[in-house]
Design an enzyme around this catalytic site. Structure first.
Site, mmCIF file in Angstrom:
data_model
loop_
_atom_site.group_PDB
_atom_site.id
_atom_site.type_symbol
_atom_site.label_atom_id
_atom_site.label_comp_id
_atom_site.label_asym_id
_atom_site.label_seq_id
_atom_site.Cartn_x
_atom_site.Cartn_y
_atom_site.Cartn_z
ATOM 1 N N ASN A 10 -32.692 16.863 48.391
ATOM 2 C CA ASN A 10 -33.648 15.820 48.752
ATOM 3 C C ASN A 10 -32.930 14.472 48.637
ATOM 4 O O ASN A 10 -32.677 14.001 47.541
ATOM 5 C CB ASN A 10 -34.854 15.903 47.794
ATOM 6 C CG ASN A 10 -35.844 14.768 47.992
ATOM 7 O OD1 ASN A 10 -35.766 14.030 48.978
ATOM 8 N ND2 ASN A 10 -36.771 14.626 47.058
ATOM 9 N N TRP A 11 -32.620 13.898 49.790
ATOM 10 C CA TRP A 11 -31.847 12.650 49.782
ATOM 11 C C TRP A 11 -32.729 11.425 49.566
ATOM 12 O O TRP A 11 -32.231 10.305 49.499
ATOM 13 C CB TRP A 11 -31.036 12.534 51.083
ATOM 14 C CG TRP A 11 -29.953 13.561 51.198
ATOM 15 C CD1 TRP A 11 -29.501 14.384 50.195
ATOM 16 C CD2 TRP A 11 -29.156 13.885 52.357
ATOM 17 N NE1 TRP A 11 -28.490 15.195 50.657
ATOM 18 C CE2 TRP A 11 -28.249 14.913 51.983
ATOM 19 C CE3 TRP A 11 -29.124 13.415 53.665
ATOM 20 C CZ2 TRP A 11 -27.327 15.469 52.869
ATOM 21 C CZ3 TRP A 11 -28.206 13.971 54.558
ATOM 22 C CH2 TRP A 11 -27.311 14.979 54.156
ATOM 23 N N LYS A 12 -34.026 11.604 49.545
ATOM 24 C CA LYS A 12 -34.960 10.486 49.314
ATOM 25 C C LYS A 12 -34.627 9.314 50.245
ATOM 26 O O LYS A 12 -34.172 9.541 51.367
ATOM 27 C CB LYS A 12 -34.946 10.098 47.827
ATOM 28 C CG LYS A 12 -35.155 11.328 46.919
ATOM 29 C CD LYS A 12 -35.434 11.003 45.484
ATOM 30 C CE LYS A 12 -35.608 12.300 44.698
ATOM 31 N NZ LYS A 12 -35.990 12.091 43.312
ATOM 32 N N HIS A 96 -44.214 16.031 46.938
ATOM 33 C CA HIS A 96 -43.230 15.596 45.937
ATOM 34 C C HIS A 96 -43.914 14.638 44.956
ATOM 35 O O HIS A 96 -44.798 13.866 45.337
ATOM 36 C CB HIS A 96 -42.055 14.902 46.642
ATOM 37 C CG HIS A 96 -40.917 14.636 45.696
ATOM 38 N ND1 HIS A 96 -40.902 13.543 44.863
ATOM 39 C CD2 HIS A 96 -39.788 15.338 45.437
ATOM 40 C CE1 HIS A 96 -39.777 13.591 44.127
ATOM 41 N NE2 HIS A 96 -39.092 14.666 44.465
ATOM 42 N N GLU A 98 -43.027 11.929 43.763
ATOM 43 C CA GLU A 98 -42.988 10.517 44.162
ATOM 44 C C GLU A 98 -44.074 10.205 45.194
ATOM 45 O O GLU A 98 -44.621 9.101 45.231
ATOM 46 C CB GLU A 98 -41.581 10.164 44.692
ATOM 47 C CG GLU A 98 -40.594 10.019 43.533
ATOM 48 C CD GLU A 98 -39.159 10.407 43.857
ATOM 49 O OE1 GLU A 98 -38.771 10.408 45.036
ATOM 50 O OE2 GLU A 98 -38.418 10.717 42.902
ATOM 51 N N GLU A 168 -41.115 21.083 39.706
ATOM 52 C CA GLU A 168 -40.359 19.897 39.309
ATOM 53 C C GLU A 168 -41.138 19.138 38.239
ATOM 54 O O GLU A 168 -42.021 18.326 38.564
ATOM 55 C CB GLU A 168 -40.145 18.976 40.513
ATOM 56 C CG GLU A 168 -39.359 19.595 41.633
ATOM 57 C CD GLU A 168 -38.686 18.528 42.502
ATOM 58 O OE1 GLU A 168 -37.449 18.528 42.556
ATOM 59 O OE2 GLU A 168 -39.391 17.687 43.077
ATOM 60 N N GLY A 174 -34.905 12.677 38.074
ATOM 61 C CA GLY A 174 -34.122 11.448 38.060
ATOM 62 C C GLY A 174 -33.894 10.883 36.664
ATOM 63 O O GLY A 174 -33.473 9.739 36.517
ATOM 64 N N SER A 214 -33.187 16.787 37.806
ATOM 65 C CA SER A 214 -31.876 16.559 37.195
ATOM 66 C C SER A 214 -30.965 17.782 37.227
ATOM 67 O O SER A 214 -30.187 18.006 36.302
ATOM 68 C CB SER A 214 -32.037 16.019 35.768
ATOM 69 O OG SER A 214 -32.704 14.768 35.793
ATOM 70 N N GLY A 235 -31.983 16.403 43.766
ATOM 71 C CA GLY A 235 -32.092 15.022 44.233
ATOM 72 C C GLY A 235 -30.744 14.324 44.124
ATOM 73 O O GLY A 235 -29.863 14.496 44.972
ATOM 74 N N GLY A 236 -30.551 13.572 43.044
ATOM 75 C CA GLY A 236 -29.349 12.748 42.860
ATOM 76 C C GLY A 236 -28.042 13.474 43.170
ATOM 77 O O GLY A 236 -27.192 12.947 43.904
HETATM 78 P P1 PGA Z 1 -33.273 14.664 40.745
HETATM 79 O O1 PGA Z 1 -34.476 14.708 41.804
HETATM 80 O O2 PGA Z 1 -32.423 15.881 40.984
HETATM 81 O O3 PGA Z 1 -32.559 13.395 41.029
HETATM 82 O O4 PGA Z 1 -33.897 14.689 39.388
HETATM 83 C C1 PGA Z 1 -35.103 15.916 42.124
HETATM 84 C C2 PGA Z 1 -36.235 15.661 43.103
HETATM 85 O O5 PGA Z 1 -36.863 14.604 43.021
HETATM 86 O O6 PGA Z 1 -36.506 16.492 43.972
#
Ligand code: PGA
Length: 251
Positions: A10-12, A96, A98, A168, A174, A214, A235-236
């Site tokens: 997930n590149w956000k 998600h 977010e 998640e 994050g 994470s 994500g990251g």
């Molecule tokens: P993260 O994000 O790996 O940076 O914690 C995961 C996500 O939001 O899908």
């Protein structure tokens, strides 16, 4: 029951069209020869065309991070699941955390979005997860059960069997605070049992449940070796193509 591992990135709101295409090309090269793990990346919407082009023939799929409940009309600024399909996407990320927290997306909206993307021919990854305060108050199972019930309302068993869930925990996204393999496995088991109790047996056997929060090159292997963890939503670490392909290899 063996389920095919599935790693998603997930590149956000990162990597514009040029940078996303470079990262995608690297992933495509590193992923050649992988026939064992499903891989999908979720670029920001404007980078989808360049990433689809860069991944042509690589076996790596492209998804959209969010869609509107309506597929066309007077909805300024929104993204359509039918247009995402036409642009080469095969999957959509729905619910998600977010989206849920920053854009107040309720379970009812998540449910409507799942129906919309499936009608358009996209397969959803549906994200669920409890907050830190839910976990501290030991409400995590109740929260997950409520999110599942709301998200999957009136979706038939065959359709649910094709959905991917991503557990998640919000406190792990994050933050660098990954759930331990034991904590994650225990929740994945709870989710699988929820599926067994709610649908015919084959549904709980088929649904892949990714862990997200994470995930990185150091913790991926121990998480992915848990029996009910079928993949990861990264994500990251997915922004770094060498880390991301390392995680795919570990799967
Ligand atoms: P993260 O994000 O790996 O940076 O914690 C995961 C996500 O939001 O899908």
């Amino acid at each position: 029951m063996s389920r095919r591992p599935f790693i998603a990135g997930n590149w956000k709101l990162n990597l514009g069209p040029g940078a996303a295409a470079s990262v995608a090309k690297f992933i495509a090269e590193m992923n050649s020869g992988n026939h064992d793990v499903d891989v999908t990346v979720f670029p920001t919407a404007l980078s989808i065309p360049s990433v689809v082009a860069a991944l042509q023939g690589s076996g790596v799929e492209v998804g959209i991070q969010d869609i509107h409940t309506k597929t066309e009309g007077a909805y300024t600024g929104c993204n359509s699941s039918t247009f995402a399909r036409e642009s080469g996407c095969t999957r959509a990320l729905i619910g998600h955390s977010e989206r849920r927290t920053l854009f107040s997306e309720a379970d009812e909206v998540v449910n409507e979005k799942i129906r919309t993307v499936m009608t358009a021919g996209l397969l959803p990854i549906v994200c669920i997860g409890e907050s830190k305060s839910d976990r501290e108050a030991e409400r995590h199972h109740a929260v997950i059960s409520k999110q599942l019930t709301g998200a999957l309302r009136d979706i038939n068993a065959d359709q649910v069997a094709s959905i991917v869930l991503a557990y998640e925990p919000v406190w792990a996204i994050g933050t660098g605070l990954t759930a331990t393999p034991d904590t994650a496995q225990s929740m994945h088991k709870y989710i699988r049992n929820w599926l067994y109790e709610s649908y015919p047996r084959y549904v709980g056997d088929a649904v892949r449940i990714q862990y997200g929060g994470s995930v990185n090159i150091s913790n991926a292997k121990s998480l992915l070796s848990c029996p009910d963890i079928d993949g990861a939503l990264v994500g990251g670490a997915s922004l770094n193509p060498s880390d991301f392909t390392d995680i795919i290899r570990q799967a």
